[in-house]
Enzyme design. Structure first.
Site, PDB file in Angstrom:
ATOM      1  N   ASP A 256      -1.789  -4.295  15.968  1.00 48.60           N
ATOM      2  CA  ASP A 256      -1.004  -3.107  16.280  1.00 48.60           C
ATOM      3  C   ASP A 256       0.424  -3.476  16.683  1.00 48.60           C
ATOM      4  OD1 ASP A 256      -0.951  -0.182  16.890  1.00 48.60           O
ATOM      5  OD2 ASP A 256      -0.565  -0.889  18.927  1.00 48.60           O
ATOM      6  N   GLU A 284       0.774  -3.520  11.745  1.00 41.39           N
ATOM      7  CA  GLU A 284       1.301  -2.153  11.665  1.00 41.39           C
ATOM      8  C   GLU A 284       2.767  -2.156  12.069  1.00 41.39           C
ATOM      9  OE1 GLU A 284       2.640   1.425  13.869  1.00 41.39           O
ATOM     10  OE2 GLU A 284       1.577  -0.164  14.932  1.00 41.39           O
TER      11      GLU A 284
END
Length: 712
Positions: A256, A284
């Site tokens: 993330d 991401e």
């Protein structure tokens, strides 16, 4: 960040194996569930664990944290790992053709219910960690997690975990009683909290305004307690934590917020994974519609991990959902990505996820979603389907895009589109590894071809829901013959007739029509499709997938041939080989079969100088002219091998330190004495600092800081 020059070894060692002298060692097929390095043959299904299926109501949170009706989408709704296990066992996922699941971050999250503007909020999403070495009890116990891994693997499904090492949980610098103060635990033992942070576990520079990359890295993302990755305790803790999850058998990691962590630390983090138990990793880095970010693609090419392909997703939404662009825009995205990504087939493609509005809109035309799914499943990259897309779930931004899945119907057209196309990734290497070529196009219609060796897939999509398209002059690489639509006509596709030279007979593509035609055959020469991991030190075993030969041949790093004992396994679709002790840098990889036939080149593989640690380099009193920046280089490949074109930088000078002090966190070889120097660059003009080369002995683990003054 930098781009390395390719290295060509000055020595060549040829490996010749006499037929019958040595029996080939066999690897698993490239399509095997045991292939943790390559997901090109897989279809990922992203599951928001709390919103999928409640298999064990006994582990549901109680009190204000839980809403069994799932009316308040910011509270826990009850989904857990047992629920996922149940949907694997009952055939819902396998019947759809899913071969990998991406689940919410499994670590223990905070238990507090936080009041934001009068609305209760919980950590149902998994992104408010408190202990990276324990499980979230609302999802299940450690044994439940092991059961999920075992069940998934038994059904040929890989498991990807979300992992968010950027931060812990919400905190307030003014109020230590807010939430849980961002506290971090190590298997139950408190390491520290955000306020009174005497160990410097966190950054304390305020919240980011997203104005620069530096600002986003070293300042808090919203009110989340931002971890200080330059702290040795944090560094070692996070690396030990990910090793624990790797030991539990996970097959992939979605990282993330990669835009918001030091790039040098992330490279050392990837090195830790790749040197320990290599798996497929992707990060991401959010990009908006038409947003251009050179740093995004640079990260994809140099960090050691792939990325969620936001340019792909945003363009697919423009073309198929919003009608704000046409098929020429789609073609431009596909062709541009071949240049922007060093390895485009490693990127994870999608059309929606938990950070954006769902693709399907309430009362929207379902065919738009069905076409977008068909495009994603047959395009380059690793496709990821957001849970509930097959049930036509709609919803705006967070939390409306994270509702509970309404049903598990296996008869929807969207489910059947996935069901029919997902298996192509394992049966036809053109879909998994192939190049992409546009074969016919206008504003509303695109016909593109995927090709790998002599394996071919042709996809035709007419997004115009009212007007048929007359297709004339189509030429493909398909051999002469008649080809049925793989979709079986469920999207109004048709049979394709191909004559000599690949020329297709004229046909009409129905309004909203989509068809897929394909052809497979044995390879006549070696061809590389995927290499994983794409960054590791000497001695690490990497996996090469594609088509080669059942008889063992030779693998080359540049012109350096691997000797027999270092070819760990060899099978027609997969080779496993140890990295030789060659100088650190970027290499081309190619394969030659026993007959000497050579494969294509798979480029941009980075051999690391050794194990990696993160060192913060700080240079004081480095004044610059307008447009001039400070860079770092040195005598190892990780520092650019003294080449100003490959130097690290531009360095930062706004947050942790301010101009004329510059700094950068860099991944360098561990336990080695390295030489380095700083330089100033403006365009092609380079100004080196004076004096002798600097030296520094890097730590064997943890992190370090070098703080020096500019040498005139």
């Amino acid at each position: 960040m930098k781009r390395f020059m390719k290295l060509t070894a000055v020595w060549t060692l040829w490996l010749s194996l006499t037929l019958g002298l040595l029996s080939p060692v066999h690897a698993a097929p490239d399509t095997s569930v045991s292939n943790k390095q390559n997901f090109s043959t897989d279809v990922i299904y992203q599951i928001f664990t709390d919103r999928f299926s409640d298999g064990n109501p006994a582990n549901n949170p109680t009190g204000a944290a839980f809403d069994g009706s799932c009316t308040n989408l910011r509270l826990y709704c009850g989904g857990d790992w047992q629920g996922i296990i149940n949907k694997i066992n009952d055939g819902y996922l396998t019947g759809m053709g899913i071969t990998a699941i991406w689940i919410s971050q499994p670590v223990e999250n905070i238990y507090s219910v936080i009041n934001y503007s009068g609305v209760h909020n919980t950590a149902y999403h998994g992104y408010w960690a408190r202990d990276f070495k324990k499980t979230n009890p609302a999802y299940g116990t450690m044994q439940d997690f092991k059961n999920l891994i075992d069940t998934a693997h038994a059904h040929n499904i890989k498991v990807i975990i979300d992992f968010a090492p950027n931060h812990t949980s919400p905190a307030s610098s003014d109020d230590p009683s807010f939430a849980e103060n961002g506290r971090l635990y190590d298997n139950g033992n408190l390491l520290g909290g955000y306020t009174n942070d005497t160990q410097n576990l966190f950054h304390h520079y305020g919240g980011t305004d997203f104005s620069t990359i530096e600002n986003g890295i070293y300042k808090n993302l919203y009110d989340l307690a931002d971890l200080n990755h330059n702290n040795s305790s944090v560094d070692v803790y996070l690396k030990d934590a990910i090793k624990m999850w790797l030991d539990l058998g996970v097959d992939g990691i979605r990282v993330d917020a990669v835009k918001h962590m030091p790039f040098g630390w992330q490279k050392s983090f990837m090195s830790t994974i790749n040197n320990y138990k290599p798996v497929f990793n992707f990060g991401e880095w959010f990009l908006g519609v038409n947003e251009i970010s050179p740093e995004y693609h640079q990260f994809a090419n140099e960090s050691g991990m792939s990325l969620l392909d936001f340019p792909f997703a945003q363009k697919a939404r423009q073309v198929f959902r919003d009608n704000t662009d046409n098929m020429y825009g789609l073609k431009a995205m596909l062709e541009g990505s071949e240049v922007d990504y060093a390895q485009v087939n490693d990127q994870v493609t999608f059309i929606d996820n938990h950070d954006m509005e769902r693709f399907h809109t309430s009362n929207g035309d379902r065919r738009k979603l069905e076409q977008a799914l068909a495009f994603t499943l047959t395009s380059r990259g690793v496709p990821a389907i957001y849970y509930g897309s097959e049930q036509y779930m709609s919803g705006g931004n967070d939390p409306d895009n994270r509702a509970r899945i309404p049903s598990f119907s296996t008869t929807t057209t969207a489910y059947q589109v996935i069901q029919k196309l997902a298996p192509l990734r394992k049966s036809n290497p053109a879909i998994a590894y192939g190049s992409t070529q546009e074969r016919w196009i206008n504003n509303d219609v695109i016909i593109y071809e995927r090709k790998f060796g002599n394996n071919v897939a042709v996809v035709a999509i007419n997004r115009n829901m009212n007007t048929p398209a007359s297709i004339t002059g189509l030429v493909t690489s398909l051999p002469q013959g008649s080809y049925n639509d793989v979709l079986g006509g469920i999207l109004n596709g048709n049979t394709l007739t191909v004559g000599a030279g690949g020329a297709a007979s004229n046909f009409t593509l129905a309004p909203g029509g989509t068809a897929v035609w394909q052809y497979t055959t044995d390879a006549t020469a070696p061809i590389n499709g995927n290499v994983g991991p794409m960054m590791a030190k000497a001695g690490v075993t990497i996996t090469i997938d594609g088509r080669a030969s059942a008889r063992q041949g030779t693998v080359y790093f540049g012109t350096t041939a691997v000797t027999g004992a270092d070819i760990v396994a060899w099978e027609d679709t997969q080779i496993q080989v140890k990295i030789l002790r060659v100088p650190g840098g970027i290499y081309d990889i190619r394969v030659a079969n026993a007959a000497g036939a050579a494969s294509n080149i798979y480029d941009n593989f980075e051999v690391l100088t050794g194990d990696q640690v993160t060192v913060r380099f700080v240079i004081n009193n480095a004044t610059t002219a307008l447009g001039q920046n400070v860079f770092l280089t040195g005598n190892v490949s990780e520092l650019g091998n003294w080449d100003p074109n490959n130097a690290i930088g531009p360095m930062y000078n706004q947050v942790v330190y301010q101009y004329p002090t510059w700094y950068y966190d860099v991944s360098v070889p561990a336990g080695q004495t390295i030489e380095f120097k700083f330089l100033k660059k403006q365009g092609s003009t380079v100004t080196w600092e004076g004096g002798a080369n600097r030296t520094f002995t890097t730590p064997t683990s943890g992190t370090a800081t070098v703080n020096v003054n500019w040498q005139p």
